[in-house]
Design a protein around this motif. Sequence first.
Motif, PDB file in Angstrom:
ATOM      1  N   GLY A  13       6.989  -0.493   2.421  1.00  0.00           N
ATOM      2  CA  GLY A  13       6.390   0.730   1.927  1.00  0.00           C
ATOM      3  C   GLY A  13       5.131   0.472   1.114  1.00  0.00           C
ATOM      4  O   GLY A  13       4.717  -0.663   0.864  1.00  0.00           O
ATOM      5  N   GLY A  14       4.490   1.563   0.695  1.00  0.00           N
ATOM      6  CA  GLY A  14       3.247   1.476  -0.057  1.00  0.00           C
ATOM      7  C   GLY A  14       2.136   2.211   0.677  1.00  0.00           C
ATOM      8  O   GLY A  14       2.316   2.702   1.798  1.00  0.00           O
ATOM      9  N   THR A  15       0.983   2.283   0.039  1.00  0.00           N
ATOM     10  CA  THR A  15      -0.160   2.978   0.635  1.00  0.00           C
ATOM     11  C   THR A  15      -1.295   1.986   0.810  1.00  0.00           C
ATOM     12  O   THR A  15      -1.587   1.187  -0.088  1.00  0.00           O
ATOM     13  N   ARG A  34       7.146   0.141  -6.149  1.00  0.00           N
ATOM     14  CA  ARG A  34       8.075  -0.633  -5.304  1.00  0.00           C
ATOM     15  C   ARG A  34       7.987  -2.130  -5.595  1.00  0.00           C
ATOM     16  O   ARG A  34       7.903  -2.960  -4.678  1.00  0.00           O
ATOM     17  N   GLY A  35       7.980  -2.467  -6.861  1.00  0.00           N
ATOM     18  CA  GLY A  35       8.026  -3.869  -7.256  1.00  0.00           C
ATOM     19  C   GLY A  35       6.686  -4.564  -7.289  1.00  0.00           C
ATOM     20  O   GLY A  35       6.606  -5.733  -7.695  1.00  0.00           O
ATOM     21  N   ARG A  36       5.599  -3.902  -6.869  1.00  0.00           N
ATOM     22  CA  ARG A  36       4.284  -4.555  -6.900  1.00  0.00           C
ATOM     23  C   ARG A  36       3.828  -4.703  -8.356  1.00  0.00           C
ATOM     24  O   ARG A  36       4.037  -3.825  -9.182  1.00  0.00           O
ATOM     25  N   LEU A  89      -0.914  -5.662   6.969  1.00  0.00           N
ATOM     26  CA  LEU A  89      -0.202  -4.388   6.913  1.00  0.00           C
ATOM     27  C   LEU A  89       1.307  -4.532   7.080  1.00  0.00           C
ATOM     28  O   LEU A  89       2.043  -3.561   6.867  1.00  0.00           O
ATOM     29  N   ALA A  90       1.761  -5.705   7.434  1.00  0.00           N
ATOM     30  CA  ALA A  90       3.203  -5.890   7.651  1.00  0.00           C
ATOM     31  C   ALA A  90       4.028  -5.527   6.418  1.00  0.00           C
ATOM     32  O   ALA A  90       5.046  -4.821   6.527  1.00  0.00           O
ATOM     33  N   PRO A  91       3.646  -5.941   5.194  1.00  0.00           N
ATOM     34  CA  PRO A  91       4.446  -5.540   4.018  1.00  0.00           C
ATOM     35  C   PRO A  91       4.464  -4.027   3.811  1.00  0.00           C
ATOM     36  O   PRO A  91       5.480  -3.481   3.351  1.00  0.00           O
ATOM     37  N   VAL A  92       3.392  -3.356   4.121  1.00  0.00           N
ATOM     38  CA  VAL A  92       3.362  -1.900   3.969  1.00  0.00           C
ATOM     39  C   VAL A  92       4.320  -1.248   4.953  1.00  0.00           C
ATOM     40  O   VAL A  92       5.052  -0.300   4.622  1.00  0.00           O
ATOM     41  N   MET A  93       4.335  -1.768   6.172  1.00  0.00           N
ATOM     42  CA  MET A  93       5.217  -1.203   7.193  1.00  0.00           C
ATOM     43  C   MET A  93       6.680  -1.508   6.890  1.00  0.00           C
ATOM     44  O   MET A  93       7.557  -0.676   7.147  1.00  0.00           O
ATOM     45  N   ASP A 138      -5.035   7.105  -4.658  1.00  0.00           N
ATOM     46  CA  ASP A 138      -4.466   5.902  -5.265  1.00  0.00           C
ATOM     47  C   ASP A 138      -3.866   5.040  -4.165  1.00  0.00           C
ATOM     48  O   ASP A 138      -3.009   5.489  -3.401  1.00  0.00           O
ATOM     49  N   LEU A 139      -4.351   3.797  -4.079  1.00  0.00           N
ATOM     50  CA  LEU A 139      -3.898   2.869  -3.039  1.00  0.00           C
ATOM     51  C   LEU A 139      -3.268   1.631  -3.664  1.00  0.00           C
ATOM     52  O   LEU A 139      -3.661   1.206  -4.758  1.00  0.00           O
ATOM     53  N   ASP A 140      -2.318   1.074  -2.944  1.00  0.00           N
ATOM     54  CA  ASP A 140      -1.769  -0.223  -3.341  1.00  0.00           C
ATOM     55  C   ASP A 140      -2.589  -1.364  -2.746  1.00  0.00           C
ATOM     56  O   ASP A 140      -2.725  -2.424  -3.355  1.00  0.00           O
TER      57      ASP A 140
END
Length: 950
Positions: A584-586, A706-708, A577-581, A673-675
């Motif tokens: 960003g992202g879901t 966001r670049g994903r 979860l670190a990249p989400v925090m 919709d999730l990343d």
Amino acid sequence: MNHNHPDLRIGAKERGLGGAVYPLVCHGIDVAAACLALWENYAAPGVRDLLAARLGTDADTAARIVAYLGSLHDIGKIDPYFQTQRLSRPLLPGFPAAGGGMPQGHALVGCQWLGASLPGLGYPPTSDLDDHRTSLVAQLLGGHHGRYPERPDARYNARVEFGFSEDAWDAQRVAHLRAFRAVLGEPPVPPTLDAPAAVLITGLIVLADWLVSQERFLLGQLKHLPASGSSADLAAYFDGVRPQADALVADAGLEPLHVPAATFRESFPAISDPFPLQASVAEHLPALAQGPGMLIVTAPTGEGKTETGIFAADHMGAAAGRPGRVFLLPTTATADSMHGRIRDYVQRRADQPRPLLRLHSMAWLDQDAAPPTPAPSSEVLTTHPATAFSPTEWLYGTLRGLVASWGVGTFDQALMAVLPSRFNALRMLGLVGKTVVVDEAHAVDPYMQRELERLLCWLGYFGTPVVLLSATLHRSVADAYARAYLEGAGVLRRPRRRGTAPPVIERLSYPGWVHVSAADGGVRVATNPAPIRATKREPLALTLETVPVRKQEADGSARSRRPVLTADREAVLARLLAPVMDDGGTAAVVCTTVREAQETYDIVRRLIAAADNGPAERPELHLLHARFPQWQRDAITATVLHRFGKDGARFGERPRSSVLVATAIIEQSLDIDLDLMITDLAPMALLLQRAGRCWRHEHLGVIDRRGRTRPRVAVLVPADPDADAVPTPWAAIHAPSLLERTHRLLRKHGDDVHIPGDVQDLVERVHDDPELARNVRREYERIGEVMAQQAQANTAVVPSPRQLAQQADLVEMTLNELSDEAVATRLGAQSVRVLCCFEDEHGRLWSDPERTRPLPGAEPGRGGRLDPAEAKRVMELTIPVRGGPWFRELSRAETAVPPAWREQASLRRIILIRQPLAESGQWSEAVLGGHTWLLDKERGLIQNRIGARR
């Protein structure tokens, strides 16, 4: 007194009639008129043709036969016991005080008397072992209260056994029987009749009886009773009531909702460029659908399966003469979501507005669809609905929703038709006039699968079209469904040993479709003739993430002495979860059990706090599972749907960073919709369902990734794939050997999963590859459990239609003595609703911990009945939990509810959890049934068995 004419003093009903008694002969004529009205204005053309063929006559004659049978349903009330004890009337002059065995019930007595008396009208004697028409007629009429009595037995003399003397009572039964026949134009004895057709006739008679038993109708008819029981007076009475019966059918909302079959473009004008799946079905199905049949559609999410199913149902229903529709889904959430889509469709395309029903246990809470005062019984006639497609008051009565022309509900509402419970004939009648669409057809366990097979067998027998939609369906399951339907249709025989017959469906294309039908006495199978392209998708990045598994000693009350294994998710979640925090992202974290979801929610909350990104950058955190009060679960669901869904993205309200912790509830219920999907190990089909939430709306082009470059699924697994290494909570929900198979297959497959290219292969290999199961003991346990569930389902379901026809005995259709609520349609179903309230130092019960809202109906000195708004507030506070020994062992005092709740079935079954106020001023855990219960505002209901480790 002329015993050759029906005596108008012999009554059928008196409740609610102000001291008057309604003549039995009039009630019989009313039911006959209602049967004719239902035949003409309710029964589907295909059902009318079916019953006429089963009765061996033309449609008009069949209608009169059914109406005549309906008129006889209460013949057993012509008896001194019923007239003096049930109607509380003095004995009629000239009638003896004894006659018939009425304490056994008028339905049984009527069944036995008809078995002995119908041969006098030309019916065969019950001693004729090759002709069962008389026994079936007697049984179907005896079953009008929901359960079939034993059939008349030629081995004893019913007249002697039941005390039917040749007296005035017997003369009146004969007079009624002949009078009804004369009113209906002397309908002939039906040349043929089989037991399955008798089930449908039972349903029609029950429906007719309910329609004309409404008190307002009876009160109105009291002003127009015939002057005598003469043939002329009764004929005039019938002529007067016949148009009123048509009006009853219309006012009840039973007339068909008709949507004409059309081209795909006409059906869905907003879809300018159909998906290839939709185009393939639209091109080929109309030519295939020349009568009853079943269509199986398999495709990933986002390929237009729903519209495909609607289009197919329109054409298949038109071909089979079945204008009705029922859409069945696994959960109330999926059913409610589908209801909105179907409502939009019928509002746009229906010829005339008719009711569209929600069909599940909580449907009445939807006040947008419900009438302002839902009728709890048949006492009140319907008024005009509030909106064009709203249910009528009458349809909101118990068991009536499925007889509406169109409905959207849960699997169990249909499966009850093949369980031996009361009024399953009415459920069957409600299904056979429709095209049955089963969405998420894979979402069943072995027990429910066997029930669904039996339902498909009955639908095949009655020529009812079926559409099955699925994203992850094993070929063998599709084949079992096809075989069941075709066995019902009479073109296949069930093999003596399962799996020994050649398959009907040899392979499934993915995406693709298969249409099966019984044509010219044989099996016809058609598949999509050309491969179907699917929407281009980025490969799914799927990784296995090892979690430490902690071992604890089993508590003393554990069923197994194996140590308890628990997954330690904290370190893995911190990394994933670190990249989400940070960026960003879901993301979603899907846990196997509610308790694990609650614990994981606390872990993620700590991780967010430790990250200290500041309020503006701090990720949103949501928790969703089934053990919130209904109102709170609905509110959370609505928030999640908006924030993670396409509307939030379109309106710029998608969060920069957000984490959803949930259970498997999100597999089918949420269009989000999730990343990133982080999920506990689960069977392959469920993992693929969860993966379907990733980049679900990418084709809309409204989400900033966001670049994903690709979606990601991280599957949490133990270090050892062996089945015995699976954490205990996971093994309690899923078969350990199936988890082992999934784990090993994912290791073999690698990190990239191509959708749809890899889906069907993964779904089938996980079950079929013998190299995936190394723990032989656990594999045998799984196979044994599957076999046990299937065997239990085999004993739970009603006979197949052909078995029933051979037995020519309806008693097994309702042999089970359990109530509808107690007949489980799946093993381990969450079948108990609890309500957590707060009990202060004075014993008062509150809905909220702040003590601002008293619990409706529990106020001091409160009596009477809750009004609909109060009942809704109570049900919105309830939480579904799993039943079991704790529930069965509760005392009467522990299951008591406030007096104001006792008259409403949905309320009197609620279990109250009274959380006490501690001396500290805080609310304490409640103790009930060997468990502790605490309703937490953020985490929902926390339930623990006393003595179990937490």
